[in-house]
Write a protein that holds these residues in place. Structure first.
Motif, short mmCIF file in Angstrom:
data_model
loop_
_atom_site.label_atom_id
_atom_site.label_comp_id
_atom_site.label_asym_id
_atom_site.label_seq_id
_atom_site.Cartn_x
_atom_site.Cartn_y
_atom_site.Cartn_z
N VAL A 141 13.63 -119.39 -13.15
CA VAL A 141 12.53 -119.20 -14.10
C VAL A 141 13.07 -119.20 -15.53
N ARG A 142 14.24 -118.61 -15.75
CA ARG A 142 14.84 -118.69 -17.09
C ARG A 142 15.05 -120.16 -17.49
N GLY A 143 15.51 -120.97 -16.56
CA GLY A 143 15.70 -122.39 -16.83
C GLY A 143 14.39 -123.10 -17.09
N LEU A 144 13.37 -122.79 -16.30
CA LEU A 144 12.05 -123.40 -16.52
C LEU A 144 11.50 -123.01 -17.89
N VAL A 145 11.70 -121.75 -18.26
CA VAL A 145 11.26 -121.28 -19.57
C VAL A 145 11.98 -122.06 -20.67
N ALA A 146 13.29 -122.23 -20.53
CA ALA A 146 14.05 -123.00 -21.52
C ALA A 146 13.54 -124.43 -21.60
N LEU A 147 13.25 -125.02 -20.45
CA LEU A 147 12.73 -126.38 -20.38
C LEU A 147 11.38 -126.47 -21.09
N LEU A 148 10.52 -125.50 -20.85
CA LEU A 148 9.18 -125.51 -21.45
C LEU A 148 9.22 -125.25 -22.95
N LEU A 149 10.22 -124.53 -23.42
CA LEU A 149 10.30 -124.23 -24.85
C LEU A 149 10.84 -125.39 -25.69
N VAL A 150 11.44 -126.37 -25.07
CA VAL A 150 12.07 -127.46 -25.82
C VAL A 150 11.11 -128.09 -26.84
N PRO A 151 9.87 -128.44 -26.49
CA PRO A 151 9.01 -129.08 -27.50
C PRO A 151 8.56 -128.15 -28.62
N PHE A 152 8.71 -126.85 -28.43
CA PHE A 152 8.15 -125.87 -29.38
C PHE A 152 9.20 -125.18 -30.26
N GLN A 153 10.42 -125.11 -29.78
CA GLN A 153 11.45 -124.33 -30.46
C GLN A 153 11.74 -124.92 -31.85
N HIS A 154 11.86 -124.05 -32.85
CA HIS A 154 12.23 -124.42 -34.22
C HIS A 154 11.18 -125.30 -34.89
#
Length: 141
Positions: free
Chosen positions: A76-89
């Protein structure tokens, strides 16, 4: 890492076992939460696995959001990281204009996640938008 980087990596990986391993590796890219941020107010409602998400202005560029997250399991941590890619920064406005559905569809996530994980993914994305709206309101005040 950009969405194109993730898509390219997925295309290079032969099967879903390798892709799940890659997703697990992405967990290391999450900006970590401080211990005191592991509180109920930061839990993502609707996720079966306890998942925490916060968003604050980036220290180096306060107009942009830095999402920080954690979850009880490495997948789930990995899925969260994957999902955040388009939004981060991104700025709050950019986050609110981002529709990750093509990114998610291109990765084939919906077809390879259980119904509970897909529902959790939707709840997580809604929380990303909620935090961006809150940041946008704070910037306007």
């Amino acid at each position: 890492m950009t969405t194109n980087d993730v898509i390219d990596a997925f295309e290079l990986l032969d099967d879903w076992d390798a892709r799940y391993e890659f997703i697990g590796d992405l967990a290391r890219q999450l900006v970590p939460l401080a211990d005191e941020e592991h509180r109920d107010s930061n839990l993502v409602p609707g996720c079966n696995t306890r998942t925490w998400l916060t968003a604050d202005p980036e220290p180096a560029d306060p107009a942009h959001i830095e999402y920080r997250a954690d979850a009880e399991t490495s997948l789930v941590r990995g899925l969260v990281a994957l999902l955040l890619v388009p939004f981060q920064h991104q700025t709050p406005a950019q986050v609110l204009e981002t529709d990750p559905s093509d990114y998610i569809a291109h990765l084939g996530l919906a077809e390879h996640l259980s119904a509970n994980r897909r529902a959790g993914m939707e709840h997580f994305l809604e929380r990303v938008y909620q935090l961006a709206r809150a940041q946008q309101a704070a910037n306007s005040a």
